[in-house]
Design a protein around this motif. Structure first.
Motif, PDB file in Angstrom:
ATOM      1  N   SER A 158       0.867  -1.172   0.000  1.00 25.43           N
ATOM      2  CA  SER A 158       0.000   0.000   0.000  1.00 25.43           C
ATOM      3  C   SER A 158       0.908   1.228   0.000  1.00 25.43           C
ATOM      4  O   SER A 158       2.131   1.105  -0.001  1.00 25.43           O
ATOM      5  N   THR A 188      -0.355   5.527   4.057  1.00 29.13           N
ATOM      6  CA  THR A 188      -1.386   4.722   4.722  1.00 29.13           C
ATOM      7  C   THR A 188      -0.774   3.962   5.892  1.00 29.13           C
ATOM      8  O   THR A 188      -1.338   3.929   6.988  1.00 29.13           O
ATOM      9  N   LEU A 195      -8.498   9.129   6.307  1.00 26.17           N
ATOM     10  CA  LEU A 195      -8.281   8.274   5.138  1.00 26.17           C
ATOM     11  C   LEU A 195      -9.627   8.011   4.468  1.00 26.17           C
ATOM     12  O   LEU A 195     -10.667   8.028   5.114  1.00 26.17           O
ATOM     13  N   GLU A 241      -8.742   3.208   1.285  1.00 26.35           N
ATOM     14  CA  GLU A 241      -7.472   3.057   1.994  1.00 26.35           C
ATOM     15  C   GLU A 241      -7.659   2.316   3.317  1.00 26.35           C
ATOM     16  O   GLU A 241      -6.821   1.501   3.704  1.00 26.35           O
ATOM     17  N   GLN A 265      -5.870  -1.137   4.272  1.00 22.16           N
ATOM     18  CA  GLN A 265      -5.034  -1.228   5.466  1.00 22.16           C
ATOM     19  C   GLN A 265      -5.506  -2.331   6.404  1.00 22.16           C
ATOM     20  O   GLN A 265      -4.707  -3.056   6.987  1.00 22.16           O
TER      21      GLN A 265
END
Length: 182
Positions: free
Chosen positions: A69, A73, A148, A152, A156
């Protein structure tokens, strides 16, 4: 905290073991990390303490960033965890100091920081949420404090976007109810 493509590239180099890149990365991200910590801890000294902890965690654990990612993040999670841990530590230290001094007029610890004099009922509500529904805390923190987007967050937390939205919604309900009771 959106980082430039150049900073993202430096992060990948640092994760690969480049010490010069790590130094450059820490210098570049410090203002953003401090600003993000300030969202959790409004007192500048508290935010600076959390920022230092977050930068130390980045330096110690940058090799855990695998590049699947964006670095930003990954960094959001590190910063959120460090800021919340700093809050817990400050709260514990203040309680120990208060117990030792036994002052006559104590502020309500649920809503007032004895360190900063600012309202901290949201952080206490997050603590209660974590005790009751730990799986909801991360989504709420990443969405409402780290700002975020849902894609995202889902990436995550390795969950579907719909689940991320649902977790944020349920966490907001819990926190709202918790704040109403405080």
């Amino acid at each position: 905290m959106a980082l430039s493509p150049e900073t993202e590239a430096i992060a990948r180099k640092a994760a690969a073991g480049d010490a010069t890149a790590l130094d450059a990365l820490l210098t570049r991200i410090r203002p953003d990390v401090l600003r993000q910590c300030g969202r959790f801890l409004p007192c500048l000294q508290d935010a600076e303490e959390a920022c230092q902890d977050a930068l130390l965690q980045v330096a110690l654990h940058i090799t855990r960033f695998e590049g699947r990612s964006k670095f930003s993040t990954w960094l959001h999670v590190v910063v959120a965890n460090c800021a919340r841990q700093t809050y817990r530590s400050l709260k514990r230290r203040a309680a120990e100091r208060v117990a030792a001094e036994l002052p006559v007029n104590l502020p309500d610890p649920r809503t007032t920081s004895v360190i900063a004099g600012s309202r901290l009922d949201l952080l206490d509500a997050l603590e209660r949420l974590e005790a009751q529904r730990p799986n909801l805390v991360a989504a709420l923190v990443l969405r409402d404090l780290c700002q975020l987007d849902y894609d995202e967050i889902a990436e995550q937390l390795a969950i579907p976007v719909g689940t991320a939205k649902s977790q944020v919604h349920r966490a907001r309900q819990h926190v709202r109810h918790s704040l109403d009771r405080a």
